[in-house]
Design an enzyme around this catalytic site. Structure first.
Site, short mmCIF file in Angstrom:
data_model
loop_
_atom_site.label_atom_id
_atom_site.label_comp_id
_atom_site.label_asym_id
_atom_site.label_seq_id
_atom_site.Cartn_x
_atom_site.Cartn_y
_atom_site.Cartn_z
CB CYS A 1 -0.98 -0.02 1.16
SG CYS A 1 -2.37 1.14 0.94
CG HIS B 1 -3.84 -3.39 3.31
ND1 HIS B 1 -2.63 -3.01 3.86
CD2 HIS B 1 -4.41 -2.26 2.83
CE1 HIS B 1 -2.48 -1.71 3.73
NE2 HIS B 1 -3.54 -1.22 3.10
#
Length: 370
Positions: free
Chosen positions: A209, A310
């Site tokens: 991310c 994630h």
């Protein structure tokens, strides 16, 4: 049934009018409340009683019971205090009972971010595969690496000081609540240059991310979502640029990996990976990639990969193949034993559920729930 993370105690009286996560939410949905006190920190009766006393009358009426958590010792010694506590409340016209005392138990379940002890207890342990997660000030999604800590051939450490870098096989740049601020911090403390040096010498670098955004050439922030900077330079490991947009991307992800040519992830083409996206930036570039909508979400290149997914390491088959490729590079035999982190977590939550059922008045709690 809803469980809220909350913030502070339910009796933050100076913030009550703006409260959205404690008694304010309970009022909004007209929900009963069970107050849980942590005896491990001491003063649990004072804490529980003080919280109840500070609430205004409407909020106080919502408290239907209390639970004492993380108890160590003989519960018989606590029972007189419980009776005194209940008697005092009943003397004030409050029918609030202690619904149970939960003994301390060792569990491998995900920790609340600000309470994650692993971030401040670097063991410097060494195993076949050594991983350093860069601990930044705005680090987010701490649970992305919990699965890695369960592999017997992996030593996982969180590092904050450039002096701790240099003896690992893998460096991971984690997610961030403010990517640009964290990136500038890494430049200021020397970690940025050190990672570039180690990567050029063959150390694997992974970005998740915000870390994925950092791996690119530049990050643009035209709307000043994160900073006063219009743009800042990234590591330049990936041929990508990220632009911070006004809309945050929040998606569940289930994708089949394809077009991966990096030896780092040999054998991963065709694997299905699951996770979630939550990010402000949109990343584009000239790498072979996996996309969702117009956004790059997974790129593998030489000795690096970056992703917006994630929970990527919760995918056991993917993670074992990745780790085995690192083992081969080090001249170590691969490990064929499979590991499902999802199953592992379910077993731990089942253990917690059994523990709570054994120590709480479940029938009374069901009555409170209605």
């Amino acid at each position: 049934i809803g469980v809220l993370e909350g913030g502070g105690s339910p009796a933050e009286i100076n913030l009550r009018q703006w409260d959205l996560v404690n008694m304010g939410m309970a009022e909004l949905i007209d929900a009963p409340v069970i107050l849980v006190g942590n005896i491990e920190t001491g003063g649990v009766f004072a804490s529980l009683y003080g919280n109840i006393a500070l609430l205004d009358e409407n909020d106080r009426k919502r408290i239907k019971g209390v639970i004492i958590n993380k108890f160590r010792g003989d519960v018989e010694l606590l029972k007189p205090g419980i009776k005194m506590f209940e008697d005092r409340l009943q003397g004030e016209g409050l029918d609030i009972k202690v619904l149970g005392v939960v003994p301390y138990i060792n569990l491998n379940i995900e920790e609340e971010d600000v309470l994650a002890k692993k971030l401040t207890t670097n063991t410097n342990e060494k195993k076949d595969i050594n991983i350093s997660v860069i601990r930044t000030n705005k680090m987010s999604n701490y649970t992305d690496f919990d699965a890695l800590s369960q592999y017997p051939d992996v030593a996982l450490n969180y590092v904050y000081d450039v002096k701790e870098l240099g003896n690992e096989d893998i460096i991971i740049l984690p997610g961030s609540k403010n990517t640009i601020t964290d990136l500038e911090m890494l430049k200021a403390n020397g970690i940025f240059d050190k990672i570039k040096e180690l990567h050029s010498k063959g150390t694997t670098v992974v970005g998740i991310c915000g870390g994925f955004q950092m791996l690119g050439k530049e990050i643009f922030d035209p709307h000043h979502i994160e900073s006063s900077f219009e743009k800042t330079a990234g590591f330049g490991i990936l041929d990508t640029v990220t632009t911070m947009e006004k809309v945050k991307y929040t998606h569940q992800v289930e994708k089949t990996l394809s077009k991966i040519e990096s030896p780092l992830l040999e054998g991963c083409n065709g694997l299905v990976v699951k996770g979630y996206e939550i990010h402000q930036g949109v990343t584009k570039g000239n790498e072979i990639n996996l996309t969702t909508e117009d956004n790059l979400i997974f790129i593998a290149k030489e000795n690096s990969f970056g992703t917006y997914i994630h929970g990527i390491f919760d995918n056991g088959e993917f993670t074992r193949k990745f780790l085995n490729n690192i083992r081969r590079r080090k001249g170590l035999a691969p490990i064929d034993e499979s590991f499902s982190f999802t199953d592992f977590k379910e077993r731990e939550y089942d253990k917690l559920a059994d523990h709570l059922r054994a120590n709480l008045n479940i029938e009374e709690i069901y009555k409170i729930l209605g």
